[in-house]
Motif scaffolding. Structure first.
Motif, mmCIF file in Angstrom:
data_model
loop_
_atom_site.group_PDB
_atom_site.id
_atom_site.type_symbol
_atom_site.label_atom_id
_atom_site.label_comp_id
_atom_site.label_asym_id
_atom_site.label_seq_id
_atom_site.Cartn_x
_atom_site.Cartn_y
_atom_site.Cartn_z
ATOM 1 N N SER A 16 -27.531 20.568 -33.082
ATOM 2 C CA SER A 16 -28.985 20.600 -33.245
ATOM 3 C C SER A 16 -29.407 20.373 -34.691
ATOM 4 C CB SER A 16 -29.538 21.950 -32.759
ATOM 5 O OG SER A 16 -29.322 22.107 -31.371
ATOM 6 N N LYS A 71 -30.753 26.784 -36.869
ATOM 7 C CA LYS A 71 -31.083 25.984 -35.693
ATOM 8 C C LYS A 71 -30.604 26.687 -34.431
ATOM 9 C CE LYS A 71 -32.719 22.303 -37.861
ATOM 10 N NZ LYS A 71 -34.101 21.819 -37.673
ATOM 11 N N GLU A 72 -31.354 26.514 -33.351
ATOM 12 C CA GLU A 72 -30.956 27.046 -32.060
ATOM 13 C C GLU A 72 -30.285 25.941 -31.250
ATOM 14 O OE1 GLU A 72 -31.085 30.221 -31.034
ATOM 15 O OE2 GLU A 72 -31.761 30.653 -33.071
ATOM 16 N N PRO A 73 -29.425 26.298 -30.282
ATOM 17 C CA PRO A 73 -28.826 25.267 -29.421
ATOM 18 C C PRO A 73 -29.910 24.468 -28.700
ATOM 19 C CG PRO A 73 -27.727 27.384 -29.124
ATOM 20 C CD PRO A 73 -28.942 27.656 -29.950
ATOM 21 N N LYS A 94 -30.468 26.086 -22.949
ATOM 22 C CA LYS A 94 -30.533 27.516 -22.645
ATOM 23 C C LYS A 94 -29.239 27.914 -21.942
ATOM 24 C CE LYS A 94 -34.442 26.795 -20.472
ATOM 25 N NZ LYS A 94 -35.675 27.024 -19.663
ATOM 26 N N LYS A 124 -25.569 24.754 -31.820
ATOM 27 C CA LYS A 124 -26.288 24.825 -33.104
ATOM 28 C C LYS A 124 -25.892 23.692 -34.021
ATOM 29 C CE LYS A 124 -27.201 29.811 -33.252
ATOM 30 N NZ LYS A 124 -26.912 31.090 -33.951
ATOM 31 N N ILE A 177 -22.758 28.299 -28.037
ATOM 32 C CA ILE A 177 -23.814 28.531 -29.037
ATOM 33 C C ILE A 177 -23.433 27.884 -30.364
ATOM 34 C CG2 ILE A 177 -24.944 30.303 -30.438
ATOM 35 C CD1 ILE A 177 -24.807 32.140 -27.961
#
Length: 323
Positions: free
Chosen positions: A322, A39-41, A44, A319, A315
């Motif tokens: 998320s 998963k990405e944060p 941004k 994650k 980060i």
């Protein structure tokens, strides 16, 4: 049924069983792939230029190379600080400076997010002429943000020392600037940055009074000191502080950006003075998915190391939230 028809039926049954088995295995494989997907944060990452103010102040880093430095450290957006360009404006002129900064951001494929404005007068001043002059002083930075492609300018909201006067005058001054910002499609956002502006209940009251889509907040995790023993907004020991987590939660509905302040870290990379998981949970629960700016202000490690530690922690937690 003849012997000759039994064999084809047997083959058909065998092939069907194999096909269904393969399909089931493929389905399981797909599910496993989804479950193990990283998963990405939910946000941004941008870099606040103040994180590098010591390097810039000692001429170790040219402020026009900010975009290149931020990209090198792994950021996709940058947040300029107006005061770090005073000398450059004097030597180059504003137009040449902006041309250079825009060219640098394009060259290094980095987004210009916002400009933090300091030293242009008190938007909440009791004196009308002083307040109007502050509004005029800020307009050139609205124009600069428009040229660079930023979405916002961050302003301070200093001035009146009486609470009721501050609310009234802050509403007038900030609205005037927001109206100009609206004509350029630029947000005017206020950071909790000392004095009454660090009282989130009072600040959000001003934002509600103005009630304009392009007028909002920039919650900073670490700037909730309302009163210092020096009587100034920044210098001196803090003697009255607004609840950081409550304040961030109150400001988030109006947030056009988030400033992740950091000071110190333990050996595991956790910020030791602020509850980062709690802060980011507040940010996520507000439905925010824009830029979170790294603003390291510590002194126990180098600026670059502090930036990297803050980046990595954001980060990691981003994650986790998320999932």
């Amino acid at each position: 049924m003849t012997k000759n028809t039994i064999i084809p039926l047997f083959l058909l049954f065998t092939l069907t069983t194999m096909f269904l088995g393969c399909k089931e295995s493929a389905s399981k494989s797909e599910k496993e792939q989804v479950s193990t997907e990283v998963k990405e944060p939910f946000f941004k990452l941008s870099l606040a230029q103040w994180s590098l103010h010591r390097a810039i102040g000692s001429d170790q880093l040219d402020p026009v190379d900010f975009a290149e430095k931020a990209k090198e450290i792994g950021f996709e957006g940058i947040e300029y600080v107006s005061g770090l360009y005073t000398k450059k404006i004097e030597s180059m002129g504003m137009e040449a400076l902006l041309d250079t900064l825009k060219a640098k951001s394009v060259e290094h494929d980095i987004e210009n997010v916002l400009i933090m404005i300091d030293g242009e007068g008190d938007l909440a001043a009791s004196d009308e002429q002083e307040r109007n002059q502050a509004v005029e002083n800020h307009k050139k930075w609205v124009d600069a943000a428009d040229f660079l492609g930023c979405h916002s300018i961050r302003v301070n909201l200093f001035g009146s020392k009486n609470e009721d006067d501050w609310i009234a005058n802050a509403t007038i001054g900030l609205r005037q600037l927001a109206e100009y910002g609206q004509s350029k499609r630029i947000n005017v956002i206020v950071e909790n940055h000392g004095g009454f502006s660090s009282n989130a209940e009072l600040l959000t009251r001003v934002i509600k009074n103005i009630d304009m889509e392009n007028c909002g907040t920039l919650p900073d995790f670490g700037n909730f000191c309302v009163k210092r023993d020096s009587g100034e907004n920044w210098r001196g020991k803090c003697i009255e502080e607004y609840d950081k987590y409550k304040g961030t939660e109150e400001m988030m509905p109006y947030a056009k950006g988030v400033s992740a302040k950091s000071y110190d870290f333990d050996k595991e990379g956790n910020e030791t003075t602020l509850d980062y998981p709690r802060f980011l949970k507040i940010v996520k629960d507000a439905g925010y998915t824009g830029y979170v700016g790294v603003e390291f202000e510590g002194s126990n490690v180098s600026e670059e190391e502090g930036i990297e530690l803050t980046r990595d922690l954001l980060i990691k937690i981003g994650k986790e939230l998320s999932e």
